[in-house]
Design a protein around this motif. Structure first.
Motif, PDB file in Angstrom:
ATOM      1  N   CYS A   7       0.842  -1.201   0.000  1.00 35.27           N
ATOM      2  CA  CYS A   7       0.000   0.000   0.000  1.00 35.27           C
ATOM      3  C   CYS A   7       0.874   1.247   0.000  1.00 35.27           C
ATOM      4  O   CYS A   7       0.634   2.191  -0.752  1.00 35.27           O
ATOM      5  CB  CYS A   7      -0.948  -0.003   1.191  1.00 35.27           C
ATOM      6  N   ALA A  10       2.436   1.678  -3.401  1.00 37.49           N
ATOM      7  CA  ALA A  10       1.450   2.165  -4.370  1.00 37.49           C
ATOM      8  C   ALA A  10       1.183   3.648  -4.165  1.00 37.49           C
ATOM      9  O   ALA A  10       1.082   4.418  -5.123  1.00 37.49           O
ATOM     10  CB  ALA A  10       0.153   1.372  -4.264  1.00 37.49           C
ATOM     11  N   CYS A  11       1.067   4.059  -2.909  1.00 38.59           N
ATOM     12  CA  CYS A  11       0.840   5.476  -2.609  1.00 38.59           C
ATOM     13  C   CYS A  11       2.025   6.309  -3.059  1.00 38.59           C
ATOM     14  O   CYS A  11       1.848   7.405  -3.597  1.00 38.59           O
ATOM     15  CB  CYS A  11       0.573   5.682  -1.123  1.00 38.59           C
ATOM     16  N   LEU A  14       1.892   6.590  -6.821  1.00 41.53           N
ATOM     17  CA  LEU A  14       0.840   7.534  -7.183  1.00 41.53           C
ATOM     18  C   LEU A  14       1.313   8.963  -6.974  1.00 41.53           C
ATOM     19  O   LEU A  14       1.113   9.831  -7.816  1.00 41.53           O
ATOM     20  CB  LEU A  14      -0.422   7.276  -6.353  1.00 41.53           C
ATOM     21  N   LYS A 104      -0.304  14.935  -4.199  1.00 41.69           N
ATOM     22  CA  LYS A 104       0.858  14.260  -3.621  1.00 41.69           C
ATOM     23  C   LYS A 104       1.119  14.657  -2.173  1.00 41.69           C
ATOM     24  O   LYS A 104       1.854  14.005  -1.461  1.00 41.69           O
ATOM     25  CB  LYS A 104       2.112  14.504  -4.453  1.00 41.69           C
ATOM     26  N   GLU A 122      -8.766   5.004   0.317  1.00 39.62           N
ATOM     27  CA  GLU A 122      -7.670   5.022  -0.656  1.00 39.62           C
ATOM     28  C   GLU A 122      -8.179   4.728  -2.067  1.00 39.62           C
ATOM     29  O   GLU A 122      -7.773   5.384  -3.033  1.00 39.62           O
ATOM     30  CB  GLU A 122      -6.582   4.025  -0.258  1.00 39.62           C
ATOM     31  N   TRP A 125     -10.113   7.840  -3.232  1.00 41.10           N
ATOM     32  CA  TRP A 125      -9.164   8.935  -3.439  1.00 41.10           C
ATOM     33  C   TRP A 125      -8.417   8.750  -4.755  1.00 41.10           C
ATOM     34  O   TRP A 125      -8.286   9.673  -5.555  1.00 41.10           O
ATOM     35  CB  TRP A 125      -8.213   9.019  -2.250  1.00 41.10           C
ATOM     36  N   GLN A 126      -7.935   7.541  -5.003  1.00 39.69           N
ATOM     37  CA  GLN A 126      -7.210   7.277  -6.246  1.00 39.69           C
ATOM     38  C   GLN A 126      -8.114   7.469  -7.463  1.00 39.69           C
ATOM     39  O   GLN A 126      -7.672   7.972  -8.495  1.00 39.69           O
ATOM     40  CB  GLN A 126      -6.615   5.875  -6.229  1.00 39.69           C
ATOM     41  N   GLN A 129      -8.252  11.126  -8.773  1.00 42.34           N
ATOM     42  CA  GLN A 129      -7.037  11.833  -9.186  1.00 42.34           C
ATOM     43  C   GLN A 129      -7.115  12.357 -10.613  1.00 42.34           C
ATOM     44  O   GLN A 129      -6.851  13.534 -10.858  1.00 42.34           O
ATOM     45  CB  GLN A 129      -5.804  10.946  -9.001  1.00 42.34           C
ATOM     46  N   THR A 130      -7.473  11.516 -11.555  1.00 33.19           N
ATOM     47  CA  THR A 130      -7.539  11.953 -12.949  1.00 33.19           C
ATOM     48  C   THR A 130      -8.661  12.959 -13.158  1.00 33.19           C
ATOM     49  O   THR A 130      -8.427  14.013 -13.777  1.00 33.19           O
ATOM     50  CB  THR A 130      -7.680  10.745 -13.897  1.00 33.19           C
TER      51      THR A 130
END
Length: 159
Positions: A7, A10-11, A14, A104, A122, A125-126, A129-130
Motif C-alpha cells: 500500500c 502504491a501510494c 501515485l 501528492k 484510498e 481517493w485514487q 485523481q484523474t
C-alpha cells in the motif's frame, strides 16, 4: 505487514505520477458500485476552489440515505471494537484533505482499528485523481473491493 508495504509503495508511486499536477476547480464525487455487507456504500466528495481542496466528505450512505457517521447504533458497536467511530473516521480524512494544493501532499495514514475504511478511502481517493486534474466533475463509480482480508485471499488478491 506485507499489505501495508504494498500500500505504501502504491501510494508513493501515485504521488510520483501526480507530482506537479494541479487540481481543477469543481466538486468531485466517487462512490462504490454496491452497498457493503453492513448496508452502506462509501463515498468521497471533494470540493476544489482556486486549485485547493476547500471541502471534503468521506462517509457512507445506506439505502434510505442515512449517513454512517450519524448512525449512533453502528457507532456504539464499532467504537468498543475498533477504538473509533464512523464520525471520527470521516473527520480524520476531512482534516487530511482540506487545504491540499497537490494530491501528492496527502499524508493520511490508516486509522488504527479502521483498516477497511482506510482501504476504501484510498480506492475512492485514487479514483478521483484523474478527474480532479482534468476538471471532469462527472461522478465516478468505483468497483467494489474486498471488505476483509479473508475476502481478498478468496479473490486471489491476498495480503
Amino acid at each position: 505487514m506485507t499489505r501495508w508495504i504494498r500500500c505504501a509503495a502504491a501510494c508513493g508511486a501515485l504521488a510520483l505520477c501526480l507530482a506537479g499536477c494541479g487540481m481543477k476547480d469543481g466538486v468531485y464525487t466517487a462512490e462504490f458500485v454496491h452497498f457493503d455487507s453492513l448496508g452502506y456504500k462509501d463515498r468521497l466528495q471533494i470540493t476544489v476552489e482556486e486549485g485547493v481542496i476547500t471541502g471534503a466528505d468521506f462517509d457512507a450512505v445506506d439505502g434510505d440515505g442515512g449517513l454512517k457517521s450519524e448512525d449512533q447504533v453502528y457507532a456504539a458497536r464499532m467504537a468498543p471494537l475498533c477504538g473509533v467511530s464512523p464520525a471520527q473516521i470521516s473527520e480524520y480524512y476531512q482534516q487530511a484533505l482540506v487545504g491540499l494544493e497537490k494530491p501528492k501532499e496527502l499524508e493520511a495514514d490508516a486509522i488504527s482499528g479502521a483498516t477497511v475504511s482506510a482501504r476504501r478511502f484510498e480506492a475512492l481517493w485514487q479514483a478521483l485523481q484523474t478527474p480532479m486534474s482534468k476538471g471532469d466533475t462527472a461522478p465516478v463509480t468505483v468497483a467494489d473491493i474486498p471488505e476483509f482480508a479473508v475476502d481478498a485471499a478468496e479473490s486471489g488478491q491476498g495480503e
